[in-house]
Design a protein around this motif. Structure first.
Motif, PDB file in Angstrom:
ATOM      1  N   ASP A 115       0.801  -1.223   0.000  1.00  0.00           N
ATOM      2  CA  ASP A 115       0.000   0.000   0.000  1.00  0.00           C
ATOM      3  C   ASP A 115       0.833   1.271   0.000  1.00  0.00           C
ATOM      4  O   ASP A 115       0.326   2.352   0.283  1.00  0.00           O
ATOM      5  CB  ASP A 115      -0.942   0.005   1.211  1.00  0.00           C
ATOM      6  CG  ASP A 115      -1.920  -1.154   1.161  1.00  0.00           C
ATOM      7  OD1 ASP A 115      -2.421  -1.469   0.065  1.00  0.00           O
ATOM      8  OD2 ASP A 115      -2.161  -1.758   2.224  1.00  0.00           O
ATOM      9  N   VAL A 116       2.098   1.171  -0.310  1.00  0.00           N
ATOM     10  CA  VAL A 116       2.992   2.324  -0.262  1.00  0.00           C
ATOM     11  C   VAL A 116       3.091   2.939  -1.656  1.00  0.00           C
ATOM     12  O   VAL A 116       3.262   2.230  -2.644  1.00  0.00           O
ATOM     13  CB  VAL A 116       4.391   1.923   0.265  1.00  0.00           C
ATOM     14  CG1 VAL A 116       5.303   3.125   0.326  1.00  0.00           C
ATOM     15  CG2 VAL A 116       4.267   1.269   1.629  1.00  0.00           C
ATOM     16  N   ARG A 117       3.004   4.240  -1.716  1.00  0.00           N
ATOM     17  CA  ARG A 117       3.126   5.001  -2.955  1.00  0.00           C
ATOM     18  C   ARG A 117       4.485   5.701  -3.004  1.00  0.00           C
ATOM     19  O   ARG A 117       5.216   5.759  -2.026  1.00  0.00           O
ATOM     20  CB  ARG A 117       2.006   6.047  -3.043  1.00  0.00           C
ATOM     21  CG  ARG A 117       0.626   5.460  -3.011  1.00  0.00           C
ATOM     22  CD  ARG A 117       0.273   4.916  -4.364  1.00  0.00           C
ATOM     23  NE  ARG A 117      -1.073   4.376  -4.352  1.00  0.00           N
ATOM     24  CZ  ARG A 117      -1.387   3.219  -4.862  1.00  0.00           C
ATOM     25  NH1 ARG A 117      -0.470   2.458  -5.398  1.00  0.00           N
ATOM     26  NH2 ARG A 117      -2.624   2.797  -4.852  1.00  0.00           N
ATOM     27  N   ASP A 118       4.773   6.311  -4.133  1.00  0.00           N
ATOM     28  CA  ASP A 118       6.042   7.007  -4.335  1.00  0.00           C
ATOM     29  C   ASP A 118       6.269   8.096  -3.288  1.00  0.00           C
ATOM     30  O   ASP A 118       5.348   8.829  -2.934  1.00  0.00           O
ATOM     31  CB  ASP A 118       6.055   7.677  -5.703  1.00  0.00           C
ATOM     32  CG  ASP A 118       6.235   6.705  -6.835  1.00  0.00           C
ATOM     33  OD1 ASP A 118       5.645   5.615  -6.798  1.00  0.00           O
ATOM     34  OD2 ASP A 118       6.962   7.043  -7.790  1.00  0.00           O
ATOM     35  N   PHE A 119       7.521   8.183  -2.848  1.00  0.00           N
ATOM     36  CA  PHE A 119       7.906   9.274  -1.958  1.00  0.00           C
ATOM     37  C   PHE A 119       9.407   9.497  -2.046  1.00  0.00           C
ATOM     38  O   PHE A 119      10.156   8.645  -2.482  1.00  0.00           O
ATOM     39  CB  PHE A 119       7.488   8.999  -0.500  1.00  0.00           C
ATOM     40  CG  PHE A 119       8.212   7.872   0.179  1.00  0.00           C
ATOM     41  CD1 PHE A 119       9.389   8.083   0.879  1.00  0.00           C
ATOM     42  CD2 PHE A 119       7.701   6.580   0.129  1.00  0.00           C
ATOM     43  CE1 PHE A 119      10.047   7.033   1.519  1.00  0.00           C
ATOM     44  CE2 PHE A 119       8.345   5.528   0.764  1.00  0.00           C
ATOM     45  CZ  PHE A 119       9.525   5.756   1.464  1.00  0.00           C
ATOM     46  N   TRP A 120       9.814  10.674  -1.642  1.00  0.00           N
ATOM     47  CA  TRP A 120      11.208  11.020  -1.395  1.00  0.00           C
ATOM     48  C   TRP A 120      11.367  11.165   0.113  1.00  0.00           C
ATOM     49  O   TRP A 120      10.450  11.648   0.790  1.00  0.00           O
ATOM     50  CB  TRP A 120      11.565  12.374  -2.023  1.00  0.00           C
ATOM     51  CG  TRP A 120      11.983  12.337  -3.454  1.00  0.00           C
ATOM     52  CD1 TRP A 120      11.185  12.559  -4.545  1.00  0.00           C
ATOM     53  CD2 TRP A 120      13.299  12.126  -3.959  1.00  0.00           C
ATOM     54  NE1 TRP A 120      11.929  12.491  -5.689  1.00  0.00           N
ATOM     55  CE2 TRP A 120      13.232  12.226  -5.355  1.00  0.00           C
ATOM     56  CE3 TRP A 120      14.531  11.853  -3.353  1.00  0.00           C
ATOM     57  CZ2 TRP A 120      14.352  12.068  -6.171  1.00  0.00           C
ATOM     58  CZ3 TRP A 120      15.643  11.694  -4.165  1.00  0.00           C
ATOM     59  CH2 TRP A 120      15.542  11.806  -5.560  1.00  0.00           C
ATOM     60  N   MET A 121      12.524  10.795   0.615  1.00  0.00           N
ATOM     61  CA  MET A 121      12.834  11.016   2.024  1.00  0.00           C
ATOM     62  C   MET A 121      14.233  11.631   2.098  1.00  0.00           C
ATOM     63  O   MET A 121      15.167  11.146   1.460  1.00  0.00           O
ATOM     64  CB  MET A 121      12.777   9.712   2.817  1.00  0.00           C
ATOM     65  CG  MET A 121      12.982   9.911   4.305  1.00  0.00           C
ATOM     66  SD  MET A 121      12.557   8.478   5.317  1.00  0.00           S
ATOM     67  CE  MET A 121      13.426   7.145   4.517  1.00  0.00           C
ATOM     68  N   PHE A 122      14.342  12.675   2.876  1.00  0.00           N
ATOM     69  CA  PHE A 122      15.594  13.403   3.026  1.00  0.00           C
ATOM     70  C   PHE A 122      16.075  13.303   4.467  1.00  0.00           C
ATOM     71  O   PHE A 122      15.348  13.685   5.394  1.00  0.00           O
ATOM     72  CB  PHE A 122      15.408  14.870   2.618  1.00  0.00           C
ATOM     73  CG  PHE A 122      14.893  15.003   1.206  1.00  0.00           C
ATOM     74  CD1 PHE A 122      15.767  14.974   0.137  1.00  0.00           C
ATOM     75  CD2 PHE A 122      13.536  15.101   0.949  1.00  0.00           C
ATOM     76  CE1 PHE A 122      15.303  15.070  -1.170  1.00  0.00           C
ATOM     77  CE2 PHE A 122      13.057  15.200  -0.346  1.00  0.00           C
ATOM     78  CZ  PHE A 122      13.943  15.188  -1.409  1.00  0.00           C
ATOM     79  N   ASP A 123      17.271  12.770   4.636  1.00  0.00           N
ATOM     80  CA  ASP A 123      17.899  12.643   5.945  1.00  0.00           C
ATOM     81  C   ASP A 123      17.025  11.897   6.954  1.00  0.00           C
ATOM     82  O   ASP A 123      17.119  12.128   8.158  1.00  0.00           O
ATOM     83  CB  ASP A 123      18.280  14.026   6.497  1.00  0.00           C
ATOM     84  CG  ASP A 123      19.245  14.750   5.583  1.00  0.00           C
ATOM     85  OD1 ASP A 123      20.174  14.091   5.069  1.00  0.00           O
ATOM     86  OD2 ASP A 123      19.071  15.969   5.366  1.00  0.00           O
ATOM     87  N   ARG A 124      16.204  11.024   6.455  1.00  0.00           N
ATOM     88  CA  ARG A 124      15.290  10.219   7.290  1.00  0.00           C
ATOM     89  C   ARG A 124      14.444  11.069   8.223  1.00  0.00           C
ATOM     90  O   ARG A 124      13.973  10.603   9.250  1.00  0.00           O
ATOM     91  CB  ARG A 124      16.059   9.159   8.061  1.00  0.00           C
ATOM     92  CG  ARG A 124      16.705   8.160   7.134  1.00  0.00           C
ATOM     93  CD  ARG A 124      17.311   7.028   7.864  1.00  0.00           C
ATOM     94  NE  ARG A 124      17.863   6.105   6.863  1.00  0.00           N
ATOM     95  CZ  ARG A 124      18.339   4.942   7.148  1.00  0.00           C
ATOM     96  NH1 ARG A 124      18.337   4.521   8.388  1.00  0.00           N
ATOM     97  NH2 ARG A 124      18.821   4.169   6.203  1.00  0.00           N
ATOM     98  N   SER A 125      14.243  12.326   7.841  1.00  0.00           N
ATOM     99  CA  SER A 125      13.457  13.207   8.699  1.00  0.00           C
ATOM    100  C   SER A 125      12.397  13.998   7.940  1.00  0.00           C
ATOM    101  O   SER A 125      11.409  14.425   8.519  1.00  0.00           O
ATOM    102  CB  SER A 125      14.373  14.185   9.447  1.00  0.00           C
ATOM    103  OG  SER A 125      15.070  15.000   8.539  1.00  0.00           O
ATOM    104  N   LYS A 126      12.584  14.189   6.642  1.00  0.00           N
ATOM    105  CA  LYS A 126      11.647  14.965   5.832  1.00  0.00           C
ATOM    106  C   LYS A 126      11.152  14.066   4.708  1.00  0.00           C
ATOM    107  O   LYS A 126      11.958  13.510   3.954  1.00  0.00           O
ATOM    108  CB  LYS A 126      12.360  16.192   5.266  1.00  0.00           C
ATOM    109  CG  LYS A 126      11.482  17.101   4.447  1.00  0.00           C
ATOM    110  CD  LYS A 126      12.330  18.219   3.853  1.00  0.00           C
ATOM    111  CE  LYS A 126      11.690  19.543   4.074  1.00  0.00           C
ATOM    112  NZ  LYS A 126      12.509  20.646   3.544  1.00  0.00           N
TER     113      LYS A 126
END
Length: 171
Positions: A115-126
């Protein structure tokens, strides 16, 4: 909050140690890629060993500064025409320039991230959620207002269950 233009570019540039992406679609319709996609359809290929672009040069600069970029792309076979293009035109030279690109093939197995869609993650915080139409046309980018813990876990699962891109294509 939606991210566009300068805000999005600033987000892509301002990470301190890691920018990471999960891709789940078989196709992304990106107007800037249309000429390159047509060239691919016509049989034209690049030499990934000698290819250079602003993106590959940025990858090298980031790695030299101790930063890293990575992604996992969830796929099923047969690969779409777009994925064949993306693998040839982008993933191979980007991997050679230092991006950690991995493939999670769910053709003959359960999807560990159903159920996960596309995402970006920055520094595991944003976290920035990427919203698309069914055909791969981007609708918007939205800054996730909640805790990033679920997305850190999605990253952990995606990386653990995937294989390095170059290993996948040698397959």
């Amino acid at each position: 909050m939606l991210l566009d233009g300068d805000e999005w570019r600033a987000t892509l540039r301002s990470f301190q140690s890691e920018a990471w992406r999960l891709e789940t679609l078989p196709q992304y319709l990106v107007p800037q890629e249309s000429a390159e996609l047509e060239a691919f359809r016509a049989g034209k290929r690049i030499d990934p060993a000698t290819y250079s672009s602003p993106y590959t040069e940025d990858l090298k600069r980031l790695r030299g500064g101790g930063k890293r970029k990575g992604r996992v792309h969830l796929v099923t076979r047969p690969l779409s025409e777009y994925l064949q293009f993306e693998f040839s035109r982008y993933y191979t030279p980007h991997t050679l320039a230092g991006e950690d690109i991995r493939i999670l093939d769910v053709t003959e197995r359960d999807n560990p991230l159903p159920d996960v869609r596309d995402f970006w993650m920055f520094d595991r915080s944003k976290v920035v959620l990427m919203h698309y139409e069914n055909d791969g046309t981007q609708i918007s980018r939205e800054l996730h207002e909640g805790e990033p813990a679920d997305f850190v876990e999605y990253q952990r699962i995606a990386v653990a269950e995937s294989v390095p891109f170059l290993e996948y294509v040698k397959g």
